[in-house]
Design an enzyme around this catalytic site. Structure first.
Site, short mmCIF file in Angstrom:
data_model
loop_
_atom_site.label_atom_id
_atom_site.label_comp_id
_atom_site.label_asym_id
_atom_site.label_seq_id
_atom_site.Cartn_x
_atom_site.Cartn_y
_atom_site.Cartn_z
N HIS A 74 0.83 -1.22 0.00
CA HIS A 74 0.00 0.00 0.00
C HIS A 74 0.85 1.25 0.00
O HIS A 74 1.85 1.33 0.71
CB HIS A 74 -0.95 0.00 1.21
CG HIS A 74 -2.07 -0.96 1.03
ND1 HIS A 74 -1.89 -2.32 1.11
CD2 HIS A 74 -3.37 -0.77 0.70
CE1 HIS A 74 -3.04 -2.93 0.86
NE2 HIS A 74 -3.94 -2.02 0.60
N PRO A 75 0.42 2.25 -0.77
CA PRO A 75 1.15 3.52 -0.78
C PRO A 75 0.84 4.31 0.49
O PRO A 75 -0.20 4.11 1.12
CB PRO A 75 0.55 4.24 -2.00
CG PRO A 75 -0.85 3.74 -2.07
CD PRO A 75 -0.79 2.30 -1.62
N SER A 91 -6.57 3.66 -5.55
CA SER A 91 -5.96 4.48 -4.49
C SER A 91 -6.13 5.97 -4.78
O SER A 91 -6.38 6.76 -3.87
CB SER A 91 -4.47 4.16 -4.33
OG SER A 91 -4.32 2.98 -3.62
N GLU A 94 -9.64 6.84 -3.82
CA GLU A 94 -9.86 6.80 -2.37
C GLU A 94 -9.20 7.99 -1.67
O GLU A 94 -9.79 8.62 -0.80
CB GLU A 94 -9.31 5.48 -1.82
CG GLU A 94 -10.15 4.29 -2.25
CD GLU A 94 -9.39 2.97 -2.32
OE1 GLU A 94 -9.97 1.98 -2.75
OE2 GLU A 94 -8.19 2.94 -1.94
N GLN A 95 -7.96 8.26 -2.06
CA GLN A 95 -7.23 9.35 -1.39
C GLN A 95 -7.87 10.70 -1.71
O GLN A 95 -8.01 11.56 -0.85
CB GLN A 95 -5.75 9.31 -1.77
CG GLN A 95 -5.09 8.00 -1.31
CD GLN A 95 -3.61 8.15 -0.96
OE1 GLN A 95 -3.14 9.23 -0.67
NE2 GLN A 95 -2.90 7.03 -0.97
N PHE A 126 0.98 2.89 7.19
CA PHE A 126 -0.32 3.07 7.84
C PHE A 126 -1.42 2.87 6.80
O PHE A 126 -1.47 3.60 5.81
CB PHE A 126 -0.40 4.48 8.42
CG PHE A 126 -1.70 4.85 9.06
CD1 PHE A 126 -2.05 4.35 10.30
CD2 PHE A 126 -2.57 5.73 8.43
CE1 PHE A 126 -3.25 4.72 10.92
CE2 PHE A 126 -3.77 6.11 9.04
CZ PHE A 126 -4.10 5.60 10.28
N VAL A 130 -10.40 4.70 4.02
CA VAL A 130 -10.62 6.14 4.20
C VAL A 130 -12.03 6.59 3.83
O VAL A 130 -12.37 7.75 4.05
CB VAL A 130 -9.58 6.98 3.41
CG1 VAL A 130 -8.18 6.74 3.95
CG2 VAL A 130 -9.65 6.68 1.92
N1 GUN Z 1 -6.89 3.38 2.27
C1 GUN Z 1 -7.56 3.50 1.11
N2 GUN Z 1 -6.71 3.68 0.12
C2 GUN Z 1 -5.47 3.67 0.66
C3 GUN Z 1 -4.19 3.84 0.13
O1 GUN Z 1 -4.00 4.05 -1.07
N3 GUN Z 1 -3.14 3.79 1.01
C4 GUN Z 1 -3.32 3.59 2.33
N4 GUN Z 1 -2.25 3.57 3.12
N5 GUN Z 1 -4.53 3.42 2.87
C5 GUN Z 1 -5.56 3.48 2.02
#
Ligand code: GUN
Length: 177
Positions: A74-75, A91, A94-95, A126, A130
């Site tokens: 995961h980034p 991602s 989501e971010q 971490f 989200v």
């Molecule tokens: N939760 C949802 N997307 C991500 C993500 O890209 N990275 C991390 N660390 N948590 C997430």
């Protein structure tokens, strides 16, 4: 509400097609989808929640080093890969959904410090589902979870990753409506 994966029904797909559609549900870890497929998918798995439970069980039953590899895939949140536009499509969505692409310089620096402190303590990034959280809630969760021990955080990260997978599958089901 049922979330049916109508556009690409898992039970109708061969391994290659299943991986093309669902191999990315767990970040950079297509073996989770592959193991689930090999266990045998039925029409029950055309429901996003059933598929999320099945894939989640694969991850829960995996060896600890395999679980840690998935966490490490995961980034960082509001991290350098995000700034550079190098995230996966999921991602990125989501971010951005949590407003992490709109951090002020101070907030961005705070994320960098928290990401580093967390990585230094636990040896993995971490991870938090989200959806429904804003950056203030995420930073508060960071503070709380930094107090945990490594075994608790590994378990929390796996729970959160399965929750992220569930949300990703819901999005795919909604796209198919
Ligand atoms: N939760 C949802 N997307 C991500 C993500 O890209 N990275 C991390 N660390 N948590 C997430």
């Amino acid at each position: 509400m049922p979330h049916t994966l109508n556009a690409a029904r898992p039970s109708s797909l061969g391994l290659e097609a299943f991986l093309a559609h669902y191999g990315d549900i767990f970040e950079h870890s297509p073996w989770v989808a592959e193991t689930a497929w090999k266990q045998g998918l039925t029409t029950q798995h055309d429901d996003a929640d059933v598929l999320a439970d099945t894939m989640g069980a694969v991850l829960r039953n995996a060896a600890i080093d395999e679980q840690i590899a998935v966490i490490r895939a995961h980034p960082d949140l509001a991290g350098k890969a995000a700034l550079a536009g190098e995230l996966t499509q999921d991602s990125t969505r989501e971010q951005a959904g949590a407003g992490l692409d709109q951090c002020s310089t101070e907030e961005f620096e705070r994320f960098q410090r928290m990401n580093q402190a967390y990585q230094d303590k636990f040896g993995f990034p971490f991870v938090i589902a989200v959806k429904g959280l804003d950056r203030h809630a995420i930073l508060a969760a960071f503070e709380t979870r930094l107090e945990n021990d490594a075994a608790t955080e590994r378990q929390t990260a796996i729970d959160q990753i399965i929750q992220i997978a569930r949300f990703r599958l819901h999005v795919r089901a909604e796209m198919a409506e």
